[in-house]
Design a protein around this motif. Structure first.
Motif, PDB file in Angstrom:
ATOM      1  N   GLY A  84      35.900  56.225  32.565  1.00 41.84           N
ATOM      2  CA  GLY A  84      35.095  55.857  31.413  1.00 41.84           C
ATOM      3  C   GLY A  84      35.911  55.115  30.366  1.00 41.84           C
ATOM      4  N   MET A  85      35.279  54.840  29.247  1.00 44.09           N
ATOM      5  CA  MET A  85      35.883  54.056  28.174  1.00 44.09           C
ATOM      6  C   MET A  85      36.562  54.976  27.158  1.00 44.09           C
ATOM      7  N   LEU A  86      37.768  54.596  26.746  1.00 43.80           N
ATOM      8  CA  LEU A  86      38.473  55.260  25.661  1.00 43.80           C
ATOM      9  C   LEU A  86      38.690  54.242  24.552  1.00 43.80           C
ATOM     10  N   THR A  87      38.584  54.690  23.300  1.00 41.20           N
ATOM     11  CA  THR A  87      38.789  53.780  22.174  1.00 41.20           C
ATOM     12  C   THR A  87      39.827  54.362  21.217  1.00 41.20           C
ATOM     13  N   ALA A  88      40.504  53.455  20.522  1.00 39.15           N
ATOM     14  CA  ALA A  88      41.536  53.880  19.580  1.00 39.15           C
ATOM     15  C   ALA A  88      41.805  52.755  18.602  1.00 39.15           C
ATOM     16  N   ASP A  89      42.529  53.095  17.547  1.00 39.40           N
ATOM     17  CA  ASP A  89      42.989  52.065  16.625  1.00 39.40           C
ATOM     18  C   ASP A  89      44.058  51.194  17.270  1.00 39.40           C
ATOM     19  N   LYS A  90      44.925  51.830  18.060  1.00 37.50           N
ATOM     20  CA  LYS A  90      46.040  51.113  18.666  1.00 37.50           C
ATOM     21  C   LYS A  90      46.287  51.642  20.076  1.00 37.50           C
ATOM     22  N   ALA A  91      46.949  50.819  20.895  1.00 35.55           N
ATOM     23  CA  ALA A  91      47.410  51.243  22.212  1.00 35.55           C
ATOM     24  C   ALA A  91      48.890  50.915  22.352  1.00 35.55           C
ATOM     25  N   ILE A  92      49.617  51.811  23.001  1.00 32.57           N
ATOM     26  CA  ILE A  92      51.022  51.591  23.336  1.00 32.57           C
ATOM     27  C   ILE A  92      51.122  51.626  24.853  1.00 32.57           C
ATOM     28  N   VAL A  93      51.518  50.516  25.434  1.00 33.89           N
ATOM     29  CA  VAL A  93      51.515  50.381  26.887  1.00 33.89           C
ATOM     30  C   VAL A  93      52.927  50.617  27.421  1.00 33.89           C
ATOM     31  N   CYS A  94      53.074  51.702  28.166  1.00 38.57           N
ATOM     32  CA  CYS A  94      54.356  52.114  28.766  1.00 38.57           C
ATOM     33  C   CYS A  94      54.181  52.214  30.277  1.00 38.57           C
ATOM     34  N   ALA A  95      53.567  51.227  30.867  1.00 33.52           N
ATOM     35  CA  ALA A  95      53.089  51.330  32.238  1.00 33.52           C
ATOM     36  C   ALA A  95      54.108  50.912  33.290  1.00 33.52           C
ATOM     37  N   GLY A  96      55.354  50.713  32.901  1.00 28.30           N
ATOM     38  CA  GLY A  96      56.388  50.427  33.876  1.00 28.30           C
ATOM     39  C   GLY A  96      56.066  49.220  34.727  1.00 28.30           C
ATOM     40  N   MET A  97      56.134  49.401  36.058  1.00 26.70           N
ATOM     41  CA  MET A  97      55.971  48.247  36.946  1.00 26.70           C
ATOM     42  C   MET A  97      54.545  47.711  36.975  1.00 26.70           C
ATOM     43  N   TRP A  98      53.585  48.438  36.426  1.00 25.45           N
ATOM     44  CA  TRP A  98      52.210  47.942  36.351  1.00 25.45           C
ATOM     45  C   TRP A  98      51.918  47.206  35.035  1.00 25.45           C
ATOM     46  N   THR A  99      52.913  47.118  34.158  1.00 28.24           N
ATOM     47  CA  THR A  99      52.706  46.530  32.837  1.00 28.24           C
ATOM     48  C   THR A  99      52.203  45.098  32.925  1.00 28.24           C
ATOM     49  N   GLY A 100      52.838  44.283  33.764  1.00 25.43           N
ATOM     50  CA  GLY A 100      52.451  42.881  33.866  1.00 25.43           C
ATOM     51  C   GLY A 100      51.013  42.710  34.291  1.00 25.43           C
ATOM     52  N   LYS A 101      50.565  43.489  35.273  1.00 28.27           N
ATOM     53  CA  LYS A 101      49.192  43.375  35.752  1.00 28.27           C
ATOM     54  C   LYS A 101      48.189  43.760  34.676  1.00 28.27           C
ATOM     55  N   LEU A 102      48.581  44.659  33.776  1.00 28.74           N
ATOM     56  CA  LEU A 102      47.665  45.097  32.718  1.00 28.74           C
ATOM     57  C   LEU A 102      47.610  44.120  31.549  1.00 28.74           C
ATOM     58  N   LEU A 103      48.713  43.445  31.282  1.00 30.60           N
ATOM     59  CA  LEU A 103      48.820  42.713  30.018  1.00 30.60           C
ATOM     60  C   LEU A 103      48.808  41.202  30.154  1.00 30.60           C
ATOM     61  N   GLY A 104      48.612  40.675  31.344  1.00 27.79           N
ATOM     62  CA  GLY A 104      48.374  39.259  31.480  1.00 27.79           C
ATOM     63  C   GLY A 104      49.622  38.418  31.658  1.00 27.79           C
ATOM     64  N   ALA A 105      49.397  37.118  31.872  1.00 31.07           N
ATOM     65  CA  ALA A 105      50.452  36.209  32.294  1.00 31.07           C
ATOM     66  C   ALA A 105      51.570  36.082  31.271  1.00 31.07           C
ATOM     67  N   SER A 106      51.252  36.138  29.982  1.00 33.35           N
ATOM     68  CA  SER A 106      52.294  35.949  28.974  1.00 33.35           C
ATOM     69  C   SER A 106      53.363  37.025  29.055  1.00 33.35           C
ATOM     70  N   VAL A 107      52.996  38.191  29.568  1.00 39.74           N
ATOM     71  CA  VAL A 107      53.955  39.275  29.790  1.00 39.74           C
ATOM     72  C   VAL A 107      54.421  39.299  31.242  1.00 39.74           C
ATOM     73  N   GLU A 108      53.485  39.151  32.166  1.00 43.95           N
ATOM     74  CA  GLU A 108      53.819  39.278  33.587  1.00 43.95           C
ATOM     75  C   GLU A 108      54.859  38.253  34.013  1.00 43.95           C
ATOM     76  N   ASP A 109      54.821  37.067  33.423  1.00 42.11           N
ATOM     77  CA  ASP A 109      55.775  36.024  33.795  1.00 42.11           C
ATOM     78  C   ASP A 109      57.216  36.387  33.431  1.00 42.11           C
ATOM     79  N   LEU A 110      57.398  37.373  32.549  1.00 42.02           N
ATOM     80  CA  LEU A 110      58.740  37.788  32.138  1.00 42.02           C
ATOM     81  C   LEU A 110      59.270  38.966  32.945  1.00 42.02           C
ATOM     82  N   LEU A 111      58.458  39.526  33.827  1.00 39.44           N
ATOM     83  CA  LEU A 111      58.810  40.771  34.500  1.00 39.44           C
ATOM     84  C   LEU A 111      58.937  40.577  36.008  1.00 39.44           C
ATOM     85  N   LYS A 112      59.911  41.243  36.564  1.00 37.88           N
ATOM     86  CA  LYS A 112      60.120  41.229  38.015  1.00 37.88           C
ATOM     87  C   LYS A 112      60.325  42.671  38.472  1.00 37.88           C
TER      88      LYS A 112
END
Length: 388
Positions: free
Chosen positions: A197-225
């Protein structure tokens, strides 16, 4: 329920951040696709090295020192043994500079930072290494050593478990075995679509390790290997060489980042030492990581890093594991606001040296969120360095 903060990913960084926010009274939820602590990411394998003088750079030293303090506090709160200060030996087979984690002279920079921050340490020549640590007697007369008595190892699964339990007791809400499918944000807050289901908040902190790039799009994924790493526990033929007082160790024996390994003394009840290598050339997809270690790879690791160097270690294997590093181009962390997504903070990739800093990073993020004075400066880990 609407939260102040949603923490996405509950490994080393996420568990620490969740706990530190919860203890400050922040309405916080944590989400993880598995049930941490687990062995599907980067925060497992029984032990993780913690160092005080961190050769990757001065910005890391306060985080490492704060993390050691926090682990002692967590031990007092929980009764669990988390941090073993058994000392650390960084041993080079040559007097020439050797690389580590992108630092051209890893040992030299480590010693320089120890001097700068007043961290207890000693420098050893080959004879001193052999006299004090006979298990490393296979290194030649050109060997040099850096010994740091305040270093040691942390039990990662225990540390994550303790912080999550304490966070939950303080009011944090955990959504485990819950996949994050999408993150949307605007000036009004964040919406996290999950498999439950849906969760809502004022802010999110993404600590998703190797899945971070897939969650946050090309501007981040292009920097990660994402790079697959192998951990092997070799049984001992001569356990007396690794008796009480045996340190964790980093062995440097070549000019390239991959010409090294790191390892640990035997844990109580185990007649084996864990040794791991690092590689940054071959990337992998986080959803299809090969989690088995082949006999050929085990033999190659032993021949390259153990045979003739570590004495009294057999080829017999107790167990093996796979973990991942998520590497940035300069081997340093990313801790910054997302460049396009409002109210979303990206925490890490840790580039293979993150666990030792995780408790301190969680504290710093919580202090910044709550506008507390005295928080560690995290600006060295901003995305601006890649834009420039």
């Amino acid at each position: 329920m609407h939260y102040d903060v949603i923490v996405i990913g509950l490994g080393a960084m996420g568990a620490a951040t969740l706990y530190q926010l919860a203890r400050r009274g922040v309405r916080v939820a944590g989400v993880d696709r598995y049930a941490p602590p687990h062995d599907q990411g980067s925060s497992h394998g029984d032990t993780r090295i913690t160092r005080q003088a961190v050769g990757e750079g001065a910005a890391y030293v306060p985080l490492a020192l704060n993390s050691q303090r926090i682990w002692r506090e967590l031990e007092a709160h929980s009764g669990e043994a988390l941090f073993e200060a058994c000392g650390m030996l960084m041993l080079s087979s040559s007097q020439a500079p050797t690389r580590g984690h992108g630092t051209p002279d890893f040992g030299g920079e480590t010693a320089a930072l120890a001097e700068r921050f007043g961290i207890e340490h000693s420098l050893l020549d080959a004879a001193g290494v052999r006299a004090r640590f006979p298990q490393f007697g296979g290194f030649g007369d050109q060997a040099t050593g850096y010994y740091e008595p305040g270093a040691g190892y942390v039990r990662p699964e225990r540390a994550i478990d303790v912080q999550l339990k304490l966070a939950e007791a303080l009011g944090a809400v955990l959504h485990t075995n819950t996949l994050v499918e999408a993150i949307e944000s605007d000036a009004g807050g964040v919406r996290v679509q999950t498999s439950s289901g849906m969760l809502t908040a004022d802010k999110a902190i993404v600590c998703a390790g190797m899945w971070t790039g897939k969650l946050l799009g090309a501007s981040v994924e292009d920097l990660l290997k994402v790079c697959r790493q192998q951990l092997v526990w070799f049984e001992l033929d001569e356990p007396e060489r690794f008796a009480a007082g045996s340190p964790v160790y980093i062995l440097l024996h070549g000019a390239a980042d991959i010409d090294s390994c790191y390892g640990f003394p035997p844990l109580p009840g185990e007649n084996a030492i864990k040794i791991a290598t690092e590689q940054y050339l071959e990337g992998c997809d986080p959803d299809t990581v090969n989690r088995s270690v082949s006999q050929a790879d085990i033999d190659a690791l032993y021949d390259a890093h153990v045979a003739g160097r570590l004495l009294g270690v057999s080829r017999r294997v107790l167990k093996s594991k796979v973990c991942t590093y998520t590497i940035t181009p300069d081997f340093n962390f990313i801790i910054d606001a997302h460049p396009q997504m409002a109210n979303v903070t990206l925490v890490s990739a840790c580039s293979g040296h993150g666990f030792k800093h995780s408790a301190g990073i969680g504290e710093a993020l919580a202090m910044h969120h709550c506008n507390e004075p005295g928080a560690v400066d995290l600006s060295a880990f901003s995305l601006a360095r890649f834009r420039s």
